[in-house]
Design a protein around this motif. Sequence first.
Motif, short mmCIF file in Angstrom:
data_model
loop_
_atom_site.label_atom_id
_atom_site.label_comp_id
_atom_site.label_asym_id
_atom_site.label_seq_id
_atom_site.Cartn_x
_atom_site.Cartn_y
_atom_site.Cartn_z
N HIS A 76 0.84 -1.20 0.00
CA HIS A 76 0.00 0.00 0.00
C HIS A 76 0.87 1.25 0.00
CE1 HIS A 76 -3.40 -2.61 1.25
NE2 HIS A 76 -2.47 -3.23 1.94
N PRO A 77 0.30 2.39 -0.37
CA PRO A 77 1.03 3.65 -0.18
C PRO A 77 1.25 3.87 1.33
CG PRO A 77 -0.95 3.98 -1.53
CD PRO A 77 -1.01 2.60 -0.97
N HIS A 121 -5.07 3.00 -6.87
CA HIS A 121 -4.90 1.96 -5.85
C HIS A 121 -6.06 1.99 -4.86
CE1 HIS A 121 -3.19 -0.57 -2.69
NE2 HIS A 121 -3.55 0.39 -1.84
N CYS A 131 -8.67 -0.82 -3.22
CA CYS A 131 -8.24 -1.27 -1.89
C CYS A 131 -9.14 -0.75 -0.78
CB CYS A 131 -6.79 -0.81 -1.65
SG CYS A 131 -6.17 -1.22 -0.03
N CYS A 140 -7.30 0.98 2.27
CA CYS A 140 -6.87 2.37 2.06
C CYS A 140 -8.07 3.31 1.97
CB CYS A 140 -5.98 2.49 0.85
SG CYS A 140 -4.32 1.85 1.13
#
Lengths: 243, 207
Positions: free
Chosen positions: A5-6, A30, A34, A37
Motif C-alpha cells: 500500500h502507499p 490503488h 483497496c 486504504c
Amino acid sequence: MIKQHPTQAVLRAFIQGDLDPSVAIIVSSHIEMCEQCQKEVNQLTEIAAEKAFEQDIMDSFDPCTHQAFDSSLSKNMIDEIMSLPLDESMIEESVPNQEMYEDIEPAHSEQNQKIISHKDGHLPLPRALSSLDAAPWQGVGKVSRARFQFNDDERRLSLLKIDKGGQIPQHTHTGIEITLLLEGSFEDDMGTYQKGDFIWLDKAHTHSPITQDGCICLTLVSDALHFTQGFSKLLNPLGKLIY
Amino acid sequence: MHTSIKTFGKYKDDSIATPPQLSTELCCWLNSVAKQRDKKAFTELFNFFAPKIKRFGISKLNNEAMANELVQDTMSLVWKKAHLFEASKGAATTWVYTLMRNTCFDTLRKMKHKDNISLSDDIWPSDLTEELSDDSEFKDHLLNEKVLRCIDSLPLAQQSIIKGVYYQELTQEQLAKQLGIPLGTVKSRLRLALSKLKQQMGDRDHD
Ligand SMILES: [Zn+2]
C-alpha cells in the motif's frame, strides 16, 4: 489480497491535494481497488477537515488573514454567490420528474469507466484515468506500453503490459518508479505482487520484474531507467519504451 | 496529569474533534440552504468557512488574490451543491474540505499547464465514501431486508435491471443483450429504479 500500500505519509499528502497530479492519479487508482486504504483515506480526510476548520485556529494563529477578510469583501462575495443561477441538479432534487430522469446518465459507477483494448483482451481502467487518453500500444518483444497523453512535467504515466514469461532486465531509476498492478502478477527480487499492489521504488532500488502468467500495470516513471547489466546498447530501446 | 495543551500542529485524533454543538449548527445551516436557499444560513456558513478557506488557499497558492478566488469558488459550490450533502455520510466540515481541496487542486494544475482538464472529480470521486458507507449499510441484515422489500415493490421491468446489476453483477451492456432491450432503456430503467429506491428508503428512515 493486496499487500503493498502507499505509506500513510503518501495517503495524507493525497487527501490534502499535495501530490503531483500523476502521482495522485496512481494513488487514487490503488485506493479504488483497496478497501483498507479507502477506510484510511476517509479517516485522514475527516482529521484534515477538522484541523483546517477548527474553531479557534484563526484567533490564535492568523490574525492578519483573519482581518484581511473584511466585511465589505464578505458581503460582496456573499451577494454574488447568492445571485448565481441555480443549476439543474438542484431542480432535479426538489422536483422529481420522470421525464427528466430519462435523459440523465445513470449515476452507476460502471458508466464512466473506460475500457482499454490490448492484444489479449480488454481491461477496465481505474476511474482516475477517465479523462485521459492513451496513445496506441508500442512494443518490444514481450513488453508493450501505452502512454497516457498527460502533461505533468517529467513524469510519464503509462500502461505496461508484459506477456507470459516476460521480464524487464535489471535496472535502477534516477527518479521514482511507481507501479500499480492492474491485472495478473509478477515477481522481483523483493517478492511476489498481486492485483492491486502498489509499489513505490526510488533510486536506491534495483530490480528485474518477471511474470509467469503475464500482467498489466499502471506505471509512473519520473526519469530514465538505467540498465545495470550488459547488452545496455541492445536494451536501450526498452529503456526508452518503459520510460 | 492531563493538561489542556492545544496541539495545533499535529494530527491527534482525540484533541481536535469539532465540538458537537458546532457540527450540528453547520448541518442545520447546510440543510436550510439546501431546502430553502436560506440566505441567512448561507451567510453564517460563509462567515464560518471563508477565513479558514482563505488561510488554506494562502498556504497552497501563495497568493492572496487567488486565495480569495478559492473562497469564492468553494463557497459557490457550497451554495449550489448543499442538497448533495448528507449528514449521515460524514461531517459538514469534511464535505466542505473536499470541495475546497478539489477546487484548489484544479486551480494549481491550471496555473501550471495549458490543458484544461479538471482531474479532481476523477481522482476523488464523490461517491467513493458513499459507496463505502452503502456497503456497510447493505451488510446490515435489517436494512438488507428493507432494501429487498423495496426492490420487490418496484415494477417488474425495473426489478430485473436492479437484480441484474447488483446481484448478478452484470454490466448494463450484458443486461441489454440478455433482456433484448436497447442499452438506453436499461440505463433509464436503472436510473428510475434507483431514484424510487432512494425515495422509499429515505421515507422509511423517517418513520
Ligand atoms: Zn491499500
